[in-house]
Design an enzyme around this catalytic site. Sequence first.
Site, PDB file in Angstrom:
ATOM      1  N   SER A   1      49.180 -41.479 171.436  1.00  0.00           N
ATOM      2  CA  SER A   1      48.291 -41.324 172.594  1.00  0.00           C
ATOM      3  C   SER A   1      49.010 -41.878 173.810  1.00  0.00           C
ATOM      4  CB  SER A   1      46.995 -42.109 172.365  1.00  0.00           C
ATOM      5  OG  SER A   1      46.235 -42.208 173.561  1.00  0.00           O
TER       6      SER A   1
ATOM      7  N   TYR B   1      42.943 -50.178 170.121  1.00  0.00           N
ATOM      8  CA  TYR B   1      43.322 -48.762 170.065  1.00  0.00           C
ATOM      9  C   TYR B   1      44.771 -48.582 170.520  1.00  0.00           C
ATOM     10  CZ  TYR B   1      43.404 -43.759 170.992  1.00  0.00           C
ATOM     11  OH  TYR B   1      43.748 -42.417 171.004  1.00  0.00           O
TER      12      TYR B   1
END
Length: 245
Positions: free
Chosen positions: A138, A151
């Site tokens: 990501s 995350y």
Amino acid sequence: MSKVIVITGASSGIGKATAQIMAKDGAKLVLGARRENLLKDLVQEVEKLGGEAVYAVMDVTKIDQVEDLAKLAMDKFGRVDVWLNNAGIMPQSLLKQKKIEDWDAMIDINIKGTLYGIGAALPYMEKQKSGQFINVSSIAGHMAHVGSAVYSATKWAVRAISESLREEVAQDGSNIRVTVISPGAINTELLESVTDKEFQSNFEDFYQNYGISADRVALTIKQAVDLPEDAAWNEIVIRPTKQAM
């Protein structure tokens, strides 16, 4: 020869879009996810688009189920050409909120799920002296902000694991390619995993203004797969053109 492509998190988002675009090339797809009804629908769609597909209901946090997905590919098609580690979640919260269940879930799915996929497919790829891992990180794996600590850490881990794997297989001369793809704001179901209501609302506004379709990422994955096998895109960042960060 049509490639055998295994996809985790295949029932929606980037996984589904990748299955659809690869089906048009006649790919043989092995689809893994938790929602059987969506997997069944996707198999039918793949076949209409010109590909072949089988599926398994599975959870990437269960090593035996990931191993079984690889075995399904071998039993059905006799090889694994591409393994797409796509399953992931994105809960966002402040560390002081101490959302331990969210932390554990991200570690189990985003990190362990990637490791389990590599562990399941690597022996087959080494034996056939070819293959490709595509691991979804990501943009959060390149930067961290308030609320994204865990995350971002998991997506940084995906990049670290992938780079170590790349060096390992290069030294072994096993002809295995490793690609990391780091998407920005892509319109998928990922936002549904954001458990904090304030963060979720902010993300929804951001994605509504900036998000692009998952098929943009799928096209990029296809381009990485279609490269001559003596070359690899090792790391790709893909953002909406108007996304500033």
